[in-house]
Motif scaffolding. Structure first.
Motif, PDB file in Angstrom:
ATOM      1  N   SER A  87      74.124  45.238  -5.823  1.00 36.28           N
ATOM      2  CA  SER A  87      74.955  44.056  -5.549  1.00 36.28           C
ATOM      3  C   SER A  87      76.321  44.391  -4.960  1.00 36.28           C
ATOM      4  CB  SER A  87      75.142  43.246  -6.833  1.00 36.28           C
ATOM      5  OG  SER A  87      73.913  42.717  -7.264  1.00 36.28           O
ATOM      6  N   PHE A  88      76.889  45.508  -5.353  1.00 38.24           N
ATOM      7  CA  PHE A  88      78.189  45.919  -4.808  1.00 38.24           C
ATOM      8  C   PHE A  88      78.351  47.419  -4.985  1.00 38.24           C
ATOM      9  CE2 PHE A  88      78.848  44.558  -9.206  1.00 38.24           C
ATOM     10  CZ  PHE A  88      79.538  45.631  -9.763  1.00 38.24           C
ATOM     11  N   TYR A  89      79.304  47.968  -4.229  1.00 37.49           N
ATOM     12  CA  TYR A  89      79.627  49.388  -4.285  1.00 37.49           C
ATOM     13  C   TYR A  89      81.127  49.530  -4.502  1.00 37.49           C
ATOM     14  CZ  TYR A  89      74.993  49.940  -2.168  1.00 37.49           C
ATOM     15  OH  TYR A  89      73.649  49.890  -1.908  1.00 37.49           O
ATOM     16  N   TRP A  90      81.553  50.727  -4.882  1.00 38.61           N
ATOM     17  CA  TRP A  90      82.996  50.928  -5.032  1.00 38.61           C
ATOM     18  C   TRP A  90      83.381  52.392  -4.859  1.00 38.61           C
ATOM     19  CZ3 TRP A  90      79.892  50.462  -9.351  1.00 38.61           C
ATOM     20  CH2 TRP A  90      79.971  51.491 -10.281  1.00 38.61           C
ATOM     21  N   LEU A  91      84.640  52.569  -4.459  1.00 37.55           N
ATOM     22  CA  LEU A  91      85.347  53.836  -4.505  1.00 37.55           C
ATOM     23  C   LEU A  91      86.592  53.580  -5.353  1.00 37.55           C
ATOM     24  CD1 LEU A  91      85.050  54.722  -0.707  1.00 37.55           C
ATOM     25  CD2 LEU A  91      83.758  55.791  -2.568  1.00 37.55           C
ATOM     26  N   ILE A  92      87.355  54.627  -5.639  1.00 37.01           N
ATOM     27  CA  ILE A  92      88.554  54.458  -6.447  1.00 37.01           C
ATOM     28  C   ILE A  92      89.795  54.600  -5.574  1.00 37.01           C
ATOM     29  CG2 ILE A  92      89.921  55.372  -8.363  1.00 37.01           C
ATOM     30  CD1 ILE A  92      87.402  53.875  -9.199  1.00 37.01           C
ATOM     31  N   ASP A  93      90.670  53.597  -5.656  1.00 40.72           N
ATOM     32  CA  ASP A  93      91.880  53.540  -4.847  1.00 40.72           C
ATOM     33  C   ASP A  93      93.125  53.874  -5.659  1.00 40.72           C
ATOM     34  OD1 ASP A  93      91.582  53.085  -2.147  1.00 40.72           O
ATOM     35  OD2 ASP A  93      91.538  50.904  -2.314  1.00 40.72           O
ATOM     36  N   LEU A  94      94.018  54.605  -5.026  1.00 44.41           N
ATOM     37  CA  LEU A  94      95.410  54.702  -5.457  1.00 44.41           C
ATOM     38  C   LEU A  94      96.173  53.660  -4.649  1.00 44.41           C
ATOM     39  CD1 LEU A  94      97.885  56.154  -6.769  1.00 44.41           C
ATOM     40  CD2 LEU A  94      97.861  57.683  -4.799  1.00 44.41           C
ATOM     41  N   VAL A  95      96.817  52.716  -5.315  1.00 42.29           N
ATOM     42  CA  VAL A  95      97.571  51.669  -4.634  1.00 42.29           C
ATOM     43  C   VAL A  95      99.044  51.844  -5.005  1.00 42.29           C
ATOM     44  CG1 VAL A  95      97.753  49.209  -4.145  1.00 42.29           C
ATOM     45  CG2 VAL A  95      95.569  50.153  -4.918  1.00 42.29           C
ATOM     46  N   VAL A  96      99.891  52.034  -4.003  1.00 39.40           N
ATOM     47  CA  VAL A  96     101.292  52.361  -4.272  1.00 39.40           C
ATOM     48  C   VAL A  96     102.214  51.553  -3.367  1.00 39.40           C
ATOM     49  CG1 VAL A  96     101.088  54.361  -2.701  1.00 39.40           C
ATOM     50  CG2 VAL A  96     102.993  54.241  -4.305  1.00 39.40           C
ATOM     51  N   VAL A  97     103.319  51.084  -3.942  1.00 38.14           N
ATOM     52  CA  VAL A  97     104.363  50.373  -3.188  1.00 38.14           C
ATOM     53  C   VAL A  97     105.528  51.333  -3.011  1.00 38.14           C
ATOM     54  CG1 VAL A  97     105.859  48.352  -3.043  1.00 38.14           C
ATOM     55  CG2 VAL A  97     103.638  48.181  -4.192  1.00 38.14           C
ATOM     56  N   ILE A  98     105.983  51.511  -1.763  1.00 38.94           N
ATOM     57  CA  ILE A  98     107.063  52.440  -1.465  1.00 38.94           C
ATOM     58  C   ILE A  98     108.134  51.744  -0.642  1.00 38.94           C
ATOM     59  CG2 ILE A  98     105.569  54.460  -1.552  1.00 38.94           C
ATOM     60  CD1 ILE A  98     105.381  54.399   1.484  1.00 38.94           C
ATOM     61  N   SER A  99     109.299  52.344  -0.574  1.00 37.48           N
ATOM     62  CA  SER A  99     110.391  51.836   0.266  1.00 37.48           C
ATOM     63  C   SER A  99     111.183  53.036   0.790  1.00 37.48           C
ATOM     64  CB  SER A  99     111.298  50.893  -0.528  1.00 37.48           C
ATOM     65  OG  SER A  99     111.819  51.551  -1.670  1.00 37.48           O
ATOM     66  N   LYS A 100     112.128  52.766   1.680  1.00 42.93           N
ATOM     67  CA  LYS A 100     112.919  53.843   2.269  1.00 42.93           C
ATOM     68  C   LYS A 100     113.862  54.459   1.239  1.00 42.93           C
ATOM     69  CE  LYS A 100     113.003  52.195   7.076  1.00 42.93           C
ATOM     70  NZ  LYS A 100     113.877  51.769   8.187  1.00 42.93           N
ATOM     71  N   LYS A 101     113.841  55.780   1.190  1.00 45.15           N
ATOM     72  CA  LYS A 101     114.741  56.510   0.305  1.00 45.15           C
ATOM     73  C   LYS A 101     116.078  56.751   1.003  1.00 45.15           C
ATOM     74  CE  LYS A 101     113.581  60.751  -0.561  1.00 45.15           C
ATOM     75  NZ  LYS A 101     112.862  61.917  -1.148  1.00 45.15           N
ATOM     76  N   ASN A 102     115.986  57.197   2.234  1.00 48.94           N
ATOM     77  CA  ASN A 102     117.173  57.426   3.055  1.00 48.94           C
ATOM     78  C   ASN A 102     116.735  57.503   4.500  1.00 48.94           C
ATOM     79  OD1 ASN A 102     116.060  60.059   3.287  1.00 48.94           O
ATOM     80  ND2 ASN A 102     117.135  60.650   1.397  1.00 48.94           N
ATOM     81  N   SER A 103     117.656  57.639   5.414  1.00 47.77           N
ATOM     82  CA  SER A 103     117.338  57.715   6.833  1.00 47.77           C
ATOM     83  C   SER A 103     116.759  59.072   7.159  1.00 47.77           C
ATOM     84  CB  SER A 103     118.599  57.457   7.665  1.00 47.77           C
ATOM     85  OG  SER A 103     119.099  56.160   7.406  1.00 47.77           O
ATOM     86  N   LEU A 104     115.755  59.032   8.058  1.00 47.06           N
ATOM     87  CA  LEU A 104     115.164  60.299   8.508  1.00 47.06           C
ATOM     88  C   LEU A 104     116.101  61.010   9.466  1.00 47.06           C
ATOM     89  CD1 LEU A 104     111.446  59.297   9.088  1.00 47.06           C
ATOM     90  CD2 LEU A 104     112.347  60.670   7.238  1.00 47.06           C
TER      91      LEU A 104
END
Length: 323
Positions: free
Chosen positions: A306-323
Motif C-alpha cells: 500500500s505504501f513505501y517509505w524512507l527515513i528523512d532528516l528534516v531541518v530548518v536552518i538560517s544564515k549564521k553570518n555572511s559568506l
C-alpha cells in the motif's frame, strides 16, 4: 483473506503446504495481502524516534514528533484505499515500460499522476517552523520550493505558513526539472521559475529530498543562501542513509557528492552519525541549525504493497553570518 492449504501424499503419508496462487496477478494480490498485513503490524514510532542522542549543540534543537499524527494516519489510510484499485495499477504497470523509452521516472509519475509523497502534516510542519522561530512582519512573504515535484508536500507546507502568518500575503514560487511535474504545479497556481537565482529576498525556501538527487548539491546550497532574506529560513529534507542518484544524466552520479564518505562508505553510518555530519557541513557553509526532526518519507504504493517509505532528516536552518 483466508489462508488456503493443499494436501498431498508422500510415501503414503498425508502432507500439507500453504497454497500459493500460480497466476501473476493472483500472486501479486496474494503477496500484497501479506505485505499489507506486515505494514499494519509495523511499529510506526520507529519513524520518528532516535536510537541515540547527538552532541548537545544539535540535540537541543531536536523536535520529537514521537508518532504519526491524525493527518498522517489519514494519508496512510488513503494510500491503502488507492492501492486497492487493481485496474489502475495494472494500467500503470503496462504503461511504464513504454513511457520509459522517452521519459524519466519522474516525468512518468507526473504524467500518470502516481506516486505522491508525504513527509510531515500541516500541523507537524507548523510545529517545526515554530520551534525554529520562523516569523516575519512583512505584509508580503515570498516562498520558494526547490524541486517541488507534484506540489502535494508544498501545499501542506504552504498551509502551515499561512496558519503562522495569518496577515501576510504569500507569493509561492517553485523550481522543477520535470516537464510533467511543472504542468501539475502550474495547475496549483505555483509560479514556476527557471532556477533559484530567479527569486531574491525569500523568507522561506524549502528543498525537500533534492540535495541527494541533483547534479551539484553545493551549488544549490550556495544559491539558496544567496536568495534567502537576512532573517529568512530554509527547510531541508534529506534521506538517510545518504545515497546519491541523479536521474537526468547518463552516469547517474553528481559532480560532487554532498557527503564525502559516499559511495565508498555508504550505509556504514547510523542515522544520528550522518545527521551530525550534515549539520557540521551546513555550519561550515554559513548556516545555523534552528530546529530539526526525524520523519518518514512516504510514497503511495502499488500492486505489491500500500505504501513505501524512507527515513528523512528534516531541518530548518538560517544564515549564521555572511559568506
Amino acid at each position: 483473506m483466508k489462508v488456503l492449504y493443499s494436501f498431498f501424499c508422500v510415501n503414503g503419508n498425508l502432507s500439507m503446504e500453504i497454497y500459493r496462487p500460480r497466476g501473476t496477478l493472483a500472486r501479486a494480490i496474494y503477496d500484497k495481502f501479506h505485505n499489507d498485513k506486515w505494514l499494519d503490524e509495523f511499529d510506526t514510532t520507529l519513524w520518528y524516534n532516535l536510537n541515540e542522542e547527538l552532541p548537545y549543540v544539535f540535540q537541543r534543537k531536536f523536535l520529537p514528533l514521537l508518532r504519526p499524527d491524525e493527518s498522517t494516519i489519514q494519508w496512510l489510510e488513503q494510500a491503502k484505499l488507492l492501492s486497492l484499485n487493481i485496474w489502475l495499477h495494472l494500467w500503470h504497470a503496462f504503461a511504464r515500460p513504454f513511457l520509459k523509452l522517452f521519459m524519466t521516472q519522474t516525468d512518468i509519475n507526473g504524467y500518470l499522476k502516481r506516486g505522491s509523497m508525504f513527509i510531515l502534516s500541516e500541523q507537524q510542519f507548523a510545529k517545526l517552523l515554530r520551534a525554529a522561530n520562523f516569523n516575519t512582519n512583512k505584509e508580503t512573504v515570498n516562498i520558494l520550493d526547490v524541486g517541488a515535484g507534484d506540489g502535494e508536500i508544498s501545499i501542506r507546507l504552504l498551509n502551515s505558513v499561512k496558519s503562522l502568518l495569518q496577515c501576510a500575503k504569500v507569493n509561492v514560487y517553485a523550481t522543477e526539472t520535470s516537464w510533467a511535474m511543472r504542468q501539475r504545479l502550474k495547475k496549483r497556481d505555483f509560479e514556476v521559475v527557471e532556477n533559484i537565482k530567479s527569486v531574491q529576498q525569500v523568507e522561506l525556501i524549502s528543498c525537500l529530498n533534492v540535495l541527494d538527487r541533483c547534479i551539484d548539491p553545493f551549488e544549490i546550497l550556495q544559491d539558496m543562501y544567496n536568495a534567502l532574506a537576512p532573517s529568512g529560513h530554509i527547510i531541508l529534507a534529506l534521506v538517510l542513509p545518504y545515497m546519491h542518484y541523479v536521474e537526468i544524466n547518463s552516469s547517474h552520479l553528481p559532480i560532487r557528492p554532498l557527503m564525502s564518505h559516499w559511495p565508498e562508505k555508504s550505509k556504514q553510518f547510523s542515522f544520528e552519525a550522518e545527521a551530525k555530519m550534515f549539520f557540521e557541513l551546513l555550519e561550515n557553509i554559513g548556516f545555523k541549525i534552528d530546529a530539526w526532526t526525524k520523519a518518514p518519507y512516504l510514497c503511495e504504493g502499488d500492486l505489491h504493497q500500500s505504501f513505501y517509505w524512507l527515513i528523512d532528516l528534516v531541518v530548518v536552518i538560517s544564515k549564521k553570518n555572511s559568506l
